[in-house]
Design an enzyme around this catalytic site. Structure first.
Site, mmCIF file in Angstrom:
data_model
loop_
_atom_site.group_PDB
_atom_site.id
_atom_site.type_symbol
_atom_site.label_atom_id
_atom_site.label_comp_id
_atom_site.label_asym_id
_atom_site.label_seq_id
_atom_site.Cartn_x
_atom_site.Cartn_y
_atom_site.Cartn_z
ATOM 1 N N GLY A 60 0.845 -1.186 0.000
ATOM 2 C CA GLY A 60 0.000 0.000 0.000
ATOM 3 C C GLY A 60 0.875 1.228 0.000
ATOM 4 O O GLY A 60 0.816 2.068 0.897
ATOM 5 N N GLU A 106 0.494 -1.240 -4.752
ATOM 6 C CA GLU A 106 -0.615 -0.323 -4.526
ATOM 7 C C GLU A 106 -1.809 -0.844 -5.316
ATOM 8 O O GLU A 106 -1.669 -1.271 -6.454
ATOM 9 C CB GLU A 106 -0.194 1.099 -4.979
ATOM 10 C CG GLU A 106 -1.279 2.140 -4.980
ATOM 11 C CD GLU A 106 -1.952 2.329 -3.620
ATOM 12 O OE1 GLU A 106 -1.267 2.488 -2.598
ATOM 13 O OE2 GLU A 106 -3.211 2.304 -3.607
ATOM 14 N N ILE A 107 -2.992 -0.796 -4.694
ATOM 15 C CA ILE A 107 -4.161 -1.393 -5.332
ATOM 16 C C ILE A 107 -4.885 -0.396 -6.231
ATOM 17 O O ILE A 107 -5.598 -0.777 -7.148
ATOM 18 C CB ILE A 107 -5.101 -2.006 -4.262
ATOM 19 C CG1 ILE A 107 -6.054 -3.027 -4.894
ATOM 20 C CG2 ILE A 107 -5.858 -0.935 -3.498
ATOM 21 C CD1 ILE A 107 -6.769 -3.894 -3.887
ATOM 22 N N CYS A 116 2.283 1.282 5.835
ATOM 23 C CA CYS A 116 2.242 2.668 6.276
ATOM 24 C C CYS A 116 0.856 3.262 6.046
ATOM 25 O O CYS A 116 0.368 3.272 4.916
ATOM 26 C CB CYS A 116 3.281 3.483 5.522
ATOM 27 S SG CYS A 116 4.946 2.874 5.786
ATOM 28 N N ASP A 145 -5.539 1.608 5.193
ATOM 29 C CA ASP A 145 -6.963 1.914 5.305
ATOM 30 C C ASP A 145 -7.483 1.366 6.639
ATOM 31 O O ASP A 145 -7.353 0.178 6.915
ATOM 32 C CB ASP A 145 -7.700 1.245 4.132
ATOM 33 C CG ASP A 145 -9.139 1.711 3.993
ATOM 34 O OD1 ASP A 145 -9.695 2.190 5.000
ATOM 35 O OD2 ASP A 145 -9.688 1.593 2.891
#
Lengths: 299, 423
Positions: A114, A137-138, A193, A196
């Site tokens: 992320g 990263e999504i 880091c 969500d």
């Protein structure tokens, strides 16, 4: 509240225009990205640059903004290798590829799960110059931003000692497909880091740290490897620390360790999210854990 | 019209057959075809449970409160009640899986109605009813597969991707909120297998992505490895009893994978497309909304079985909603040769194998006639219709009447695991 009141139609029109501008910007950037043969791991032929060098500027974040949430359970159309052996790392780290033996000179050892806008990656790059570092990263547009940022940094610093060839990013769902990318014990550090927080109780399985996912992180981490977590949400910090503490494969690293570790201070100061928290005078909570040896009676 | 049998399971000696029809379980004595055990799931899913009723009430209250405090009442509280949307898949009151413990003293079924594993003691000496329910353990999410260890460990995999371990005993069930998963995937699980190898215990899990994971047990927080070979969902894992180092896995691909699972080695891919193509129908095409110009008929694996007969290793495969069973021989060098495509008249819903004599039971999707057929697996690996009227007898024991096919419970749902996402 001195903002002038706009009627709905004007608002809507402005929003649409802004979105069109953002899209146009991203399309242009995509052209540049393709020309620069930048690594994507699908098997697309790189577009040869015919008319000289494409112009490279550091990308502007505001054209890539995307809401901060993504549903990790949904069947996104993701690209991921069938297995770690199928992963074409040379597309992400071309300078670490030995053409003669068609093999990578180094493996990814640090993963930022992320990675957001890539602040941590760019700060880690000079600290671990001989280690490959990967951000996952999504969110599509955020990933594109980081890609463009790395392209620009590599171009800008191509003659420098720190040339950013050791960092890269890919769009992926680490919760589902981490073992497709990394072999057992491949990683030495994993960063989480400002994940969500998924506040709702029934969304807790969507959190990036759960007792079941920790077993997968323990699998890709080598013995002695470190999990770094940082968040500005105290509840989430308590949750992450609790689950890591309960997990038999991890042990907490103490304050003294945190103070001497350079990654902790980078993580505290470097990420975009971290800087935002500082600007807003919020608190940041850190918890780091060491991956314990695999029990002798287990394979 | 009788509702077809959905699940079949024979005991190892071949003396009894366990079946499910809708929310009913039955046990047939295979010496005479009599029903010697039965159980019906009486949990009524049309009536909301007390829990749900309470939830609705509290939401109403909340709504009221909100209005008092705040005039621009946003529908926050309302949105929190999970009311099934129109067109949502209905929940059926049926048994999703059926398993016998190794000593065959216990039978475990899982229900969709209340997300439970129902544990029965099997007492074949009891002439009134050989099934005695000893425990109904409710789980937080719907269980979809179970596997029973040899120390009465009950391993339950659910649709949320989690696996729970509980025990087969007559202790009162644990509150489902107190259960914690021992392992989990971030994907719906489709099958789970408990196994032993080299004196160690392992759990194998397959999911709706294409993952097969091997996990140590009971230290289920230590993952051994993943097996990478599938491109589509995995629906079935099968470990041959004659060689527990092997695993055969199948799902939404055109092939099965044959593994030395402990060594993380793919021995062979068993191609099915050409063999099964003549038996695929329009029903195997994707639903219209998923149809693309290059769509093909889709193969989904319902069941994989193996049998060792006179040193010959036979593999049996049932593809969903087809009227045939494919048989193969697995050679000593793990090459796989197709032996036979055994065809019957109507679609086969489920098959099971009774290993002592090599008899295969098949439940058939038909409106008239025998709902169970019996075949013999010869030493040459060829299936032939068994000369017995047991199929007719078993069909007579089925009293589950429905008006028409429209009232059948879904018989073919494995292909719904296929991912269709475009974003």
């Amino acid at each position: 509240m001195a903002k002038p009141v706009k009627d709905k139609e004007t608002q809507l029109r402005e929003q649409q225009e802004a979105e069109t501008r953002r899209r146009q910007y991203r399309t242009n950037q995509e052209e540049t990205r393709k020309k620069l043969k930048h690594a994507r791991f699908e098997e697309s032929e790189p577009v040869e640059d015919t008319d000289g060098k494409a112009q490279v500027h550091l990308p502007r974040k505001r054209f890539y903004r995307q809401r901060a949430h993504s549903n990790p359970f949904s069947d996104h159309r993701l690209e991921y290798p069938r297995s770690p052996e199928d992963m074409k790392w040379e597309k992400l780290y071309p300078q670490y590829h030995d053409k003669d033996s068609d093999s990578m000179l180094s493996k990814v050892e640090i993963a930022d799960i992320g990675c957001g806008y890539g602040g941590l990656l760019t700060k880690l790059a000079p600290e671990y110059p001989s280690t490959l570092i990967l951000g996952m990263e999504i969110r599509v547009q955020v990933t594109q931003y980081v890609e463009d940022r790395i392209i620009a940094l590599r171009e800008k610093h191509k003659d420098d000692e720190v040339n950013f060839q050791n960092i890269s990013v890919l769009r992926g769902n680490a919760m589902k497909f981490l073992p497709n990318f990394f072999q057992k014990g491949q990683l030495s550090k994993m960063f989480f880091c400002f994940p969500d927080p998924h506040f709702k109780q029934r969304k807790h399985k969507a959190r990036i740290i759960t007792n079941t996912l920790l077993s997968e992180y323990a699998y890709v981490l080598r013995e002695g490897g470190v999990v770094y977590t940082i968040t500005d949400v105290e509840d989430l910090h308590i949750w992450m620390a609790k689950h890591l503490e309960e997990h038999p494969m991890f042990e907490r690293l103490d304050k003294a360790w945190e103070e001497q570790d350079k990654c902790v201070s980078i993580m505290y100061n470097a990420t975009e999210e971290g800087q935002k928290v500082t600007r807003n005078k919020g608190s940041k909570w850190i918890a780091c854990f060491r991956r314990l040896p695999t029990p002798e009676d287990c394979d | 019209m009788k509702h077809p049998f959905q699940l079949l399971l024979a005991n190892s000696k071949g003396t009894h057959l366990f079946v499910s029809v809708k929310n009913h379980l039955q046990v047939y004595d295979l010496s005479n075809g009599n029903v010697v055990g039965s159980w019906s799931d009486t949990v009524d899913i049309s009536v909301p449970s007390k829990k749900q009723e309470k939830k609705v009430a509290s939401v109403e209250e909340l709504k009221g409160d909100k209005k008092l405090k705040n005039n621009d009442a946003k529908p926050v509280a309302v949105a929190k009640t999970p009311v099934p949307i129109q067109g949502a898949t209905p929940i059926y009151n049926y048994i999703r899986s059926l398993n016998l413990s190794k000593d065959e003293k216990y039978l475990v079924g899982t229900t969709d109605s209340d997300k439970a594993a129902v544990i029965f003691e099997v007492d074949l000496a009891n002439s009134e009813n050989c099934l005695k329910i000893i425990k109904r353990q409710i789980f937080p999410k719907r269980p979809c597969a179970v596997s029973i260890g040899d120390d009465s460990d009950l391993i339950v995999a659910d649709k949320f991707g989690d696996v729970y371990a509980t025990t087969i005993d007559s202790e009162p069930p644990v509150d489902e909120k107190a259960l914690t998963p021992i392992l989990g995937h971030v994907s719906m699980l489709s099958d789970v297998k408990f196994t032993r190898f080299n004196g160690k215990k392992f759990i194998l899990t397959g999911d709706r992505d294409e993952h097969i994971r091997i996990t140590n047990y009971p230290k289920a927080y230590v993952v051994k490895n993943w097996l990478f070979g599938h491109h589509e969902f995995v629906s079935t894992l099968h470990i041959p009893s004659y060689d527990p180092s092997l695993l055969i896995s199948g799902g939404g691909d055109d092939y099965l994978c044959l593994w030395k699972w402990y060594d993380n080695k793919l021995l062979a891919k068993i191609e099915l497309r050409d063999l099964i193509a003549p038996y695929l129908t329009e029903a195997h095409m994707p639903a219209e909304r998923f149809l693309k110009p290059d769509s093909v008929k889709e193969i989904s694996i319902t069941k994989i079985l193996t049998h060792s007969v006179d040193d010959k290793k036979i593999l049996l495969v049932l593809c969903e909603n087809t009227n045939c069973i494919l048989t193969f021989e697995i050679a000593g060098d793990f090459s796989v040769k197709h032996l036979q495509t055994f065809v019957t008249k109507d679609s086969i819903i489920d098959i099971c194998l009774e290993e002592t004599s090599g008899r295969v039971f098949a439940s058939i999707d038909r409106e008239e006639g025998d709902l169970v057929e019996l075949y013999d697996l010869g030493p040459d690996g060829q299936l032939s219709v068994a000369s017995t009227n047991m199929g007719t007898k078993i069909t007579e024991g089925n009293h589950c009447q429905v008006e028409s096919r429209q009232n059948f419970y879904p018989l073919y749902y494995i292909n719904t695991l296929r991912k269709r996402s475009e974003h």
